[in-house]
Scaffold this active site. Structure first.
Site, short mmCIF file in Angstrom:
data_model
loop_
_atom_site.label_atom_id
_atom_site.label_comp_id
_atom_site.label_asym_id
_atom_site.label_seq_id
_atom_site.Cartn_x
_atom_site.Cartn_y
_atom_site.Cartn_z
N LYS A 1 0.68 -1.21 -0.08
CA LYS A 1 0.07 0.04 0.04
C LYS A 1 0.78 1.17 0.12
CE LYS A 1 -3.95 -2.44 2.14
NZ LYS A 1 -4.88 -2.26 3.35
N ASP B 1 -9.60 2.42 2.37
CA ASP B 1 -9.56 1.92 3.60
C ASP B 1 -10.24 2.70 4.75
OD1 ASP B 1 -8.34 -0.82 2.86
OD2 ASP B 1 -6.25 -0.08 3.12
#
Ligand code: ATR
Length: 311
Positions: free
Chosen positions: A77, A133
């Protein structure tokens, strides 16, 4: 096994995928394929084991093969922030990319998701990075634990990638007090410094609440402890008693009940695992790629059955 055959793959099928290492236990294909079928799309969602040093190549491959989009999980990420052509505000704000949407220019010259353009793309394809997220964390806390975060006191375990985004998002939501605990204290200290600079209305303290009987509103586990059988608890119970946490959220969704959640339930806390987070980040990604509302019920049911069916 039935889910595997919900989407019949042909020469016109569009692809999405999740990249991670390890990836074998990802619930994302199980969640996305029934959703794509429900939307009536001739799309297929795959999962690939990709090492960090091959991430750039793997993104280029997906771009060249006209994938609609990608999800990225551990450990990609942060790396992906520097590997995409453009960053959405969400990725800039949280400093991490978990979703890539491939885009082409439409007739008016505006970048449009490739998945929303009929036929094969012509011209340049760009990779745009998003973070879905952070919003998923607050949505899951609201939906699964009925929490609204403004003014609350939170004990947050873990200051890795997931812990960092959770901490920053909670501060952005106006949490009053954050107690940050991490095996590597320096990471928690760095995070506390970041909170002080970006969200000064939130008091960020490294370590457990000083008084073992000190009440908090939420205990959130963002460490990986609990994923593997035999893992120790992420919480030091000599420092903090679960009796003082009315709500406990564990970002882990597999196993569905971690040792921490089992203890918390025994102590009378309301509990939730990370399934809701996985669901909401995936739903948002699907909406970015397809431009259609995600079929949440289908995705939730598919995830629940995937988790219970896994040994
Ligand atoms: P993710 O992106 O899932 O957050 P990560 O960045 O590797 O993954 O973070 C893992 C988290 O679990 C970190 O908080 C890590 O603590 P360190 O920062 O000290 O590494 C924590 N963690 C992992 N294994 C642990 C262990 N055996 N004991 C305590 N904490 C652990």
């Amino acid at each position: 096994m039935d889910d595997l055959f919900q989407n019949s793959i042909g020469a016109a099928t569009r692809f999405c995928a999740v990249y991670g290492q390890p990836i074998r236990h990802s619930g994302s294909p199980a969640m996305h394929n029934p959703a794509l079928a429900k939307l009536g799309l001739d799309w297929c969602y795959l999962a690939f084991e990709v090492s960090p040093d091959a991430l750039g190549q793997a993104i280029e491959g997906a771009r060249a093969m006209h994938f609609a989009g990608l999800n990225l999980t551990v450990p990609h990420k942060l790396l992906a922030v520097d590997l995409v052509d453009a960053l959405d505000e969400s990725a800039k704000t949280w400093g991490a990319v978990n979703t890539i949407c491939f885009e082409v220019k439409n007739d008016s010259g505006d970048w449009t998701p490739l998945g929303q353009v009929a036929g094969p793309p012509s011209g340049e394809v760009r990779a745009k990075g998003y973070n879905t997220d952070a919003d998923a964390i607050t949505l899951a806390l609201q939906q699964d634990l009925g929490l609204s975060l403004a003014g609350q006191r939170v004990l947050l375990l873990g200051a890795g990638g997931a812990g960092r985004v959770a901490t920053l998002k909670l501060a952005a939501e106006g949490v009053a007090e954050l107690h940050l605990v991490n095996r590597t204290t320096a990471k928690a200290e760095q995070l506390a410094g970041e909170i002080a600079a970006r969200f000064p209305q939130t008091k960020a303290v490294v370590g457990y609440p000083e008084n073992i009987a000190g009440k908090i509103d939420l205990l959130l586990n963002a460490t990986s402890l609990g994923l593997k059988p035999g893992d120790s608890l992420p919480l030091d119970e000599s420092q903090f008693s679960l009796a003082n946490a009315p709500a406990v959220f564990d970002m882990i969704y597999q196993p569905a009940v971690t040792p921490l959640l089992a203890k918390a339930a025994d102590a009378g806390c309301r509990t939730a695992n990370g399934l809701g987070m996985l669901l909401w980040q995936g739903a948002k990604a699907l909406e970015i790629w397809t431009g259609q509302a995600a079929p949440i019920d289908v995705m939730r049911a598919a995830l629940e059955s995937h988790i219970t069916s896994d040994e």
